[in-house]
Motif scaffolding. Structure first.
Motif, PDB file in Angstrom:
ATOM      1  N   TYR A 197      -3.367   3.705  -7.225  1.00 54.64           N
ATOM      2  CA  TYR A 197      -4.539   4.347  -6.293  1.00 54.64           C
ATOM      3  C   TYR A 197      -4.264   4.655  -4.864  1.00 54.64           C
ATOM      4  CZ  TYR A 197      -5.529  -0.039  -4.390  1.00 54.64           C
ATOM      5  OH  TYR A 197      -5.658  -1.440  -3.695  1.00 54.64           O
ATOM      6  N   GLN A 198      -4.865   5.697  -4.449  1.00 54.86           N
ATOM      7  CA  GLN A 198      -4.711   5.962  -3.060  1.00 54.86           C
ATOM      8  C   GLN A 198      -5.551   5.271  -2.027  1.00 54.86           C
ATOM      9  OE1 GLN A 198      -5.785   9.733  -1.628  1.00 54.86           O
ATOM     10  NE2 GLN A 198      -3.941   9.938  -0.061  1.00 54.86           N
ATOM     11  N   GLN A 199      -6.958   4.993  -2.482  1.00 56.32           N
ATOM     12  CA  GLN A 199      -7.687   4.407  -1.929  1.00 56.32           C
ATOM     13  C   GLN A 199      -8.832   3.576  -2.853  1.00 56.32           C
ATOM     14  OE1 GLN A 199      -9.586   7.250   0.712  1.00 56.32           O
ATOM     15  NE2 GLN A 199     -10.646   8.421  -0.920  1.00 56.32           N
ATOM     16  N   LYS A 200      -9.646   2.684  -2.319  1.00 52.55           N
ATOM     17  CA  LYS A 200     -10.620   1.966  -3.205  1.00 52.55           C
ATOM     18  C   LYS A 200     -11.749   2.933  -3.228  1.00 52.55           C
ATOM     19  CE  LYS A 200      -8.931  -2.613  -2.837  1.00 52.55           C
ATOM     20  NZ  LYS A 200      -9.017  -4.084  -2.559  1.00 52.55           N
ATOM     21  N   ASP A 201     -12.214   3.524  -4.443  1.00 50.73           N
ATOM     22  CA  ASP A 201     -13.322   4.490  -4.496  1.00 50.73           C
ATOM     23  C   ASP A 201     -13.997   4.170  -5.702  1.00 50.73           C
ATOM     24  OD1 ASP A 201     -11.574   5.802  -6.122  1.00 50.73           O
ATOM     25  OD2 ASP A 201     -11.370   7.477  -4.886  1.00 50.73           O
ATOM     26  N   PRO A 253      -5.627   8.683  -9.107  1.00 54.28           N
ATOM     27  CA  PRO A 253      -5.413   7.594  -9.964  1.00 54.28           C
ATOM     28  C   PRO A 253      -4.246   7.827 -10.911  1.00 54.28           C
ATOM     29  CG  PRO A 253      -7.522   7.859 -10.282  1.00 54.28           C
ATOM     30  CD  PRO A 253      -7.037   8.828  -9.200  1.00 54.28           C
ATOM     31  N   ILE A 254      -3.235   7.013 -11.077  1.00 55.21           N
ATOM     32  CA  ILE A 254      -2.292   6.926 -12.246  1.00 55.21           C
ATOM     33  C   ILE A 254      -2.451   5.550 -12.950  1.00 55.21           C
ATOM     34  CG2 ILE A 254       0.169   7.311 -12.772  1.00 55.21           C
ATOM     35  CD1 ILE A 254       0.540   8.800 -10.073  1.00 55.21           C
ATOM     36  N   LEU A 255      -2.546   5.814 -14.375  1.00 56.90           N
ATOM     37  CA  LEU A 255      -2.283   4.484 -14.805  1.00 56.90           C
ATOM     38  C   LEU A 255      -1.040   4.476 -15.654  1.00 56.90           C
ATOM     39  CD1 LEU A 255      -4.922   3.041 -17.594  1.00 56.90           C
ATOM     40  CD2 LEU A 255      -2.623   3.588 -18.414  1.00 56.90           C
ATOM     41  N   LYS A 256      -0.231   3.273 -15.631  1.00 56.64           N
ATOM     42  CA  LYS A 256       1.083   3.188 -16.230  1.00 56.64           C
ATOM     43  C   LYS A 256       0.980   2.019 -17.243  1.00 56.64           C
ATOM     44  CE  LYS A 256       3.968   5.120 -12.728  1.00 56.64           C
ATOM     45  NZ  LYS A 256       5.262   5.137 -12.040  1.00 56.64           N
ATOM     46  N   LYS A 304      -3.422  -3.559  -9.891  1.00 57.15           N
ATOM     47  CA  LYS A 304      -3.650  -2.503  -8.838  1.00 57.15           C
ATOM     48  C   LYS A 304      -2.770  -2.400  -7.959  1.00 57.15           C
ATOM     49  CE  LYS A 304      -7.719  -4.007  -7.538  1.00 57.15           C
ATOM     50  NZ  LYS A 304      -8.934  -4.249  -6.858  1.00 57.15           N
ATOM     51  N   GLN A 305      -2.118  -1.169  -7.518  1.00 56.41           N
ATOM     52  CA  GLN A 305      -1.043  -1.002  -6.641  1.00 56.41           C
ATOM     53  C   GLN A 305      -1.611   0.219  -5.881  1.00 56.41           C
ATOM     54  OE1 GLN A 305       2.832  -0.891  -8.081  1.00 56.41           O
ATOM     55  NE2 GLN A 305       3.790  -0.401  -6.205  1.00 56.41           N
TER      56      GLN A 305
END
Length: 72
Positions: free
Chosen positions: A6-10, A38-41, A29-30
């Motif tokens: 994620y870029q920022q907590k939102d 957001p990207i899920l791996k 989380k990274q």
């Protein structure tokens, strides 16, 4: 293990985390300032954006439900 980049907590991240917790799935989380969504791996699977991530998690929920209620 599932990793959420994620870029920022939102609110988007909060909704994804809420779904993961509801499914009792392990995740980490990274923070990544280079991404826009957001990207899920998950193993070899990569899912981009909250709508696609929610769809992926709903599919996992269905699989978990079938596994749990299997009459094998």
């Amino acid at each position: 293990m599932i990793t959420i980049h994620y870029q920022q907590k939102d609110e988007s991240l909060a909704r994804i985390e809420e779904k993961l917790k509801a499914l009792s799935l392990a995740y980490k989380k990274q923070e990544d300032l280079e991404i826009k969504e957001p990207i899920l791996k998950d193993g070899t699977e990569t899912v981009n954006g909250e709508p696609a991530i929610q769809t992926y998690l709903e599919q996992l929920e269905g699989e978990l439900g079938q596994w749990h209620y299997c009459a094998c």
